[in-house]
Design a protein around this motif. Structure first.
Motif, PDB file in Angstrom:
ATOM      1  N   THR A   1       2.520   1.679  -4.684  1.00 10.78           N
ATOM      2  CA  THR A   1       3.250   2.195  -5.841  1.00 10.78           C
ATOM      3  C   THR A   1       4.391   1.292  -6.269  1.00 10.78           C
TER       4      THR A   1
ATOM      5  N   LEU B   1      10.258   8.035  -4.155  1.00 10.58           N
ATOM      6  CA  LEU B   1       9.015   8.805  -4.206  1.00 10.58           C
ATOM      7  C   LEU B   1       9.238  10.250  -3.752  1.00 10.58           C
TER       8      LEU B   1
ATOM      9  N   LEU C   1      -1.177   9.846  -7.819  1.00  7.96           N
ATOM     10  CA  LEU C   1       0.235   9.847  -8.171  1.00  7.96           C
ATOM     11  C   LEU C   1       0.288  10.264  -9.631  1.00  7.96           C
TER      12      LEU C   1
ATOM     13  N   LEU D   1      -4.735   6.766  -5.784  1.00 10.42           N
ATOM     14  CA  LEU D   1      -4.229   6.100  -4.595  1.00 10.42           C
ATOM     15  C   LEU D   1      -5.407   5.801  -3.679  1.00 10.42           C
TER      16      LEU D   1
ATOM     17  N   ARG E   1       4.616   1.626 -12.178  1.00  8.13           N
ATOM     18  CA  ARG E   1       5.652   1.912 -11.183  1.00  8.13           C
ATOM     19  C   ARG E   1       6.414   3.200 -11.498  1.00  8.13           C
TER      20      ARG E   1
END
Length: 197
Positions: free
Chosen positions: A55, A62, A81, A111, A176
């Protein structure tokens, strides 16, 4: 004087493949293999390290977002995510609605499937590791494989790698989870979710 300052700022924004501030492929290869091995043994820190790598975000960032925004989850039996995307407030005239595509305010970034069990257990109970815990966990990899992994190198790897591949900074910011306030180009970018992924 102004031109010199502009040149210095420009050179600081560049990312060279040989930069010492970037983890090498050797470092990342051993990190990933170790994380995957440790995930099978239900090592919580291995999941955090792998999540930080893919990530490009610090575990504390996070964790804060996961509790606020339901950031991590399982979608169609795949760990994802959930990233939100906002543009500055503006109202298009109603007559443009038929010709303008709908703008999605979020998308799901897949992911690695190896994080499935970790994400399923994660939300929302696990607290993130401290930088000291992360450095201690990385110490054994660094000693055995002669790597130079640090939490910072792991978090920055995604951005460095994408820049070296020639990826647009706006797309990197989107992947991001940065806001349009920190990366204004996001407000003017138009791309499909498939292209971004």
């Amino acid at each position: 004087m102004g031109q010199r300052l502009a040149e210095q700022l420009s050179s600081r924004q560049q990312s060279l493949p040989c930069s010492y501030t970037q983890a090498s492929e050797w470092d990342i290869q051993h990190l990933v293999l170790h994380c995957l091995k440790q995930l099978k043994e239900r090592d919580v820190l291995a999941g955090w390290m792998l999540l930080a790598l893919v990530t490009g975000r610090d575990p504390n960032w996070l964790h804060e977002r996961a509790n606020q925004e339901q950031l991590l989850g399982i979608v169609e039996n795949h760990p994802c995510l959930r990233l939100t995307h906002h543009v500055p407030a503006s109202k298009q005239p109603n007559e443009l609605n038929p010709i303008l595509p709908a703008v999605s305010d979020h998308f799901f970034r897949p992911l690695p499937i190896q994080l499935h069990d970790w994400v399923a257990r994660f939300y929302p109970s696990m607290s993130p590791p401290t930088p000291g815990e992360m450095r201690e966990w990385l110490k054994s990899i660094n000693e055995v494989y002669k790597t130079r992994l640090t939490p910072g190198l792991i978090v920055r790897y995604l951005e460095h790698w994408l820049l070296n591949q020639g990826t647009d900074r706006a797309i990197i910011a989107l992947l991001r989870g940065e806001s349009h306030k920190s990366r204004p180009a996001l407000s003017y970018s138009h791309l499909s979710q498939d292209d971004a992924l």
